[in-house]
Design an enzyme around this catalytic site. Structure first.
Site, PDB file in Angstrom:
ATOM      1  N   ASN A   6       0.582  -0.900   0.036  1.00 23.74           N
ATOM      2  CA  ASN A   6       0.431   0.145  -0.272  1.00 23.74           C
ATOM      3  C   ASN A   6       0.827   1.007   0.055  1.00 23.74           C
ATOM      4  OD1 ASN A   6      -1.432   2.359   1.194  1.00 23.74           O
ATOM      5  ND2 ASN A   6      -3.071   1.244   1.661  1.00 23.74           N
ATOM      6  N   HIS A   9       1.009   5.989   1.445  1.00 22.01           N
ATOM      7  CA  HIS A   9       2.014   7.055   2.121  1.00 22.01           C
ATOM      8  C   HIS A   9       2.754   7.797   1.457  1.00 22.01           C
ATOM      9  CE1 HIS A   9      -0.842   6.738   5.594  1.00 22.01           C
ATOM     10  NE2 HIS A   9      -0.437   5.785   5.699  1.00 22.01           N
ATOM     11  N   HIS A  42      -5.583   3.621  -1.278  1.00 21.41           N
ATOM     12  CA  HIS A  42      -7.243   3.741  -1.474  1.00 21.41           C
ATOM     13  C   HIS A  42      -7.305   5.290  -1.588  1.00 21.41           C
ATOM     14  CE1 HIS A  42      -9.398   4.243   3.095  1.00 21.41           C
ATOM     15  NE2 HIS A  42     -10.073   4.285   2.563  1.00 21.41           N
ATOM     16  N   ARG A  44      -9.509   7.840  -0.641  1.00 18.06           N
ATOM     17  CA  ARG A  44     -10.474   8.030   0.254  1.00 18.06           C
ATOM     18  C   ARG A  44     -11.217   9.338   0.327  1.00 18.06           C
ATOM     19  NH1 ARG A  44      -9.220   6.619   6.196  1.00 18.06           N
ATOM     20  NH2 ARG A  44     -10.157   8.070   6.313  1.00 18.06           N
ATOM     21  N   ARG A  48      -6.770  12.994   1.242  1.00 22.99           N
ATOM     22  CA  ARG A  48      -5.511  12.752   2.420  1.00 22.99           C
ATOM     23  C   ARG A  48      -4.371  13.153   1.451  1.00 22.99           C
ATOM     24  NH1 ARG A  48      -6.887  10.071   7.588  1.00 22.99           N
ATOM     25  NH2 ARG A  48      -9.122  11.275   7.502  1.00 22.99           N
ATOM     26  N   HIS A  49      -4.673  11.616   0.723  1.00 27.26           N
ATOM     27  CA  HIS A  49      -3.627  11.191  -0.062  1.00 27.26           C
ATOM     28  C   HIS A  49      -3.483  10.879  -0.707  1.00 27.26           C
ATOM     29  CE1 HIS A  49      -5.222   7.349   1.271  1.00 27.26           C
ATOM     30  NE2 HIS A  49      -4.593   7.676   2.633  1.00 27.26           N
ATOM     31  N   GLU A  69      -8.732  -0.073  -2.816  1.00 30.09           N
ATOM     32  CA  GLU A  69      -9.495   0.431  -1.154  1.00 30.09           C
ATOM     33  C   GLU A  69     -10.313   2.148  -1.601  1.00 30.09           C
ATOM     34  OE1 GLU A  69      -6.602   0.743   2.031  1.00 30.09           O
ATOM     35  OE2 GLU A  69      -6.243  -1.304   1.809  1.00 30.09           O
ATOM     36  N   THR A 100      -7.795   3.301   9.089  1.00 27.52           N
ATOM     37  CA  THR A 100      -9.054   2.881   8.838  1.00 27.52           C
ATOM     38  C   THR A 100      -9.418   2.228  10.032  1.00 27.52           C
ATOM     39  OG1 THR A 100      -8.675   2.855   6.332  1.00 27.52           O
ATOM     40  CG2 THR A 100     -10.150   0.813   7.354  1.00 27.52           C
ATOM     41  N   GLU A 150     -10.917  -9.198   4.112  1.00 28.19           N
ATOM     42  CA  GLU A 150      -9.586  -8.602   4.527  1.00 28.19           C
ATOM     43  C   GLU A 150      -9.562  -9.311   5.626  1.00 28.19           C
ATOM     44  OE1 GLU A 150      -7.379  -5.620   2.313  1.00 28.19           O
ATOM     45  OE2 GLU A 150      -6.684  -5.364   4.452  1.00 28.19           O
ATOM     46  N   HIS A 190      -3.524  -4.778   8.214  1.00 30.82           N
ATOM     47  CA  HIS A 190      -3.343  -3.618   8.926  1.00 30.82           C
ATOM     48  C   HIS A 190      -2.656  -3.562   9.473  1.00 30.82           C
ATOM     49  CE1 HIS A 190      -5.020  -0.020  10.476  1.00 30.82           C
ATOM     50  NE2 HIS A 190      -5.729  -0.106   8.863  1.00 30.82           N
ATOM     51  N   GLY A 191      -1.448  -2.640  10.141  1.00 31.36           N
ATOM     52  CA  GLY A 191      -0.435  -2.512  10.984  1.00 31.36           C
ATOM     53  C   GLY A 191       0.601  -3.401  11.240  1.00 31.36           C
TER      54      GLY A 191
HETATM   55  N1  PXP Z   1      -5.900  -2.806   4.569  1.00 28.48           N
HETATM   56  C1  PXP Z   1      -6.772  -1.611   4.806  1.00 28.48           C
HETATM   57  C2  PXP Z   1      -8.450  -2.060   4.003  1.00 28.48           C
HETATM   58  C3  PXP Z   1      -6.391  -0.333   4.951  1.00 28.48           C
HETATM   59  O1  PXP Z   1      -7.392  -0.035   4.980  1.00 28.48           O
HETATM   60  C4  PXP Z   1      -5.055  -0.165   5.105  1.00 28.48           C
HETATM   61  C5  PXP Z   1      -4.924   0.959   5.409  1.00 28.48           C
HETATM   62  O2  PXP Z   1      -4.942   2.056   4.346  1.00 28.48           O
HETATM   63  C6  PXP Z   1      -3.784  -1.354   4.732  1.00 28.48           C
HETATM   64  C7  PXP Z   1      -4.302  -2.730   4.438  1.00 28.48           C
HETATM   65  C8  PXP Z   1      -2.495  -1.038   5.141  1.00 28.48           C
HETATM   66  O3  PXP Z   1      -2.751  -0.799   6.610  1.00 28.48           O
HETATM   67  P1  PXP Z   1      -1.109  -0.276   7.064  1.00 28.48           P
HETATM   68  O4  PXP Z   1      -1.007   0.945   6.762  1.00 28.48           O
HETATM   69  O5  PXP Z   1      -1.228  -0.167   8.476  1.00 28.48           O
HETATM   70  O6  PXP Z   1       0.306  -1.745   6.765  1.00 28.48           O
END
Ligand code: PXP
Length: 236
Positions: A6, A9, A42, A44, A48-49, A69, A100, A150, A190-191
């Site tokens: 992803n 950023h 993503h 949004r 924002r990005h 996303e 998210t 997911e 995520h994370g």
């Molecule tokens: N999966 C989804 C659905 C998300 O919304 C995000 C953040 O945009 C990620 C994965 C990636 O998460 P992270 O940036 O914490 O690795």
């Protein structure tokens, strides 16, 4: 197992100064060269990005899996129809959140999501629901007609206490088995980072790992190529 990076950023840094650098397109190319099996962006609602133009331009050069996303709105579906990503991951969006913050609430919005999935399918696209590792929600996801989910790994990734960490990991494991047994493609995200992904990798039948923030953060010190290849090595 596929590694989907992803790159939101990269755009966060660019938008902080409203400049035209760093180039998201160059980042997509480098990420794929460094071992990413796909790119995730993503778009949004608050932009924002990632910007609309990023989505259009990136879709032309991404060679592997392109995941978009997005919130389940009409506006986003119109953009997705034009861009035709390989996968639409539907996420909840709140204006004030930093990222998210949890999975979709499918329980209270069944009709809305059923109609949305049917529109996505009519357009010849595939959708995935970003959801918590919860059997009831997974059953609803299946009932609503999605092919893919997911699982939100954010709670596992953020927890510091080792007992709770073990419980969160077990939840993800059991939920993945259950979803896979229902015939769903199971992705996670995520994370996640190069360290905490190690336990998730051991779970059978996972398909795609969507990882963003930790890769960009690590890239500040070691570069994007190494930050991605470190995780790719783990997956191998
Ligand atoms: N999966 C989804 C659905 C998300 O919304 C995000 C953040 O945009 C990620 C994965 C990636 O998460 P992270 O940036 O914490 O690795």
């Amino acid at each position: 197992m596929f590694l989907c990076i992803n790159l939101d950023h990269v755009a966060t840094v660019r938008q902080a100064r409203q400049e035209d650098y760093p180039s998201l397109i160059d980042a997509c190319i480098l990420a794929e060269k460094s071992g990413a099996d796909g790119i995730t962006l993503h778009l949004r609602e608050d932009r924002r990005h990632i910007q609309d133009n990023d989505i259009y331009e990136a879709s032309k050069i991404i060679k592997g899996k392109f995941t978009m996303e997005m919130a389940s709105t009409d506006e986003m579906l119109e953009i997705a129809k034009r861009v035709k990503p390989n996968l639409l991951t539907l996420v909840p969006e709140k204006r004030q959140e930093l990222t998210t913050e949890g999975g979709l609430n499918l329980k209270n919005n069944k009709n809305k999501f059923k109609d949305y999935i049917s529109e996505v399918k009519k357009a010849g696209l595939r959708a995935s629901f970003f959801i918590e590792p919860d059997f009831e929600i997974i059953e609803i996801a299946k009932e609503l007609g999605t092919d893919c989910i997911e699982i939100h790994t954010g709670r596992y990734a953020n927890v510091k206490n080792s007992d709770i960490l073990f419980k969160e990991l077990e939840k993800i494991k059991k939920a993945s088995e259950f979803a896979y047994g229902l015939g769903l493609q199971v992705n996670v995200g995520h994370g996640l980072n190069k360290d905490n992904v190690a336990e998730i990798i051991k779970i059978k039948n996972l398909s795609e790992f969507h990882i963003g923030h930790a890769v960009i953060a690590r890239a500040i010190f070691v570069g994007l190529e190494k930050a991605i290849s470190e995780i790719k090595e783990q997956l191998k």
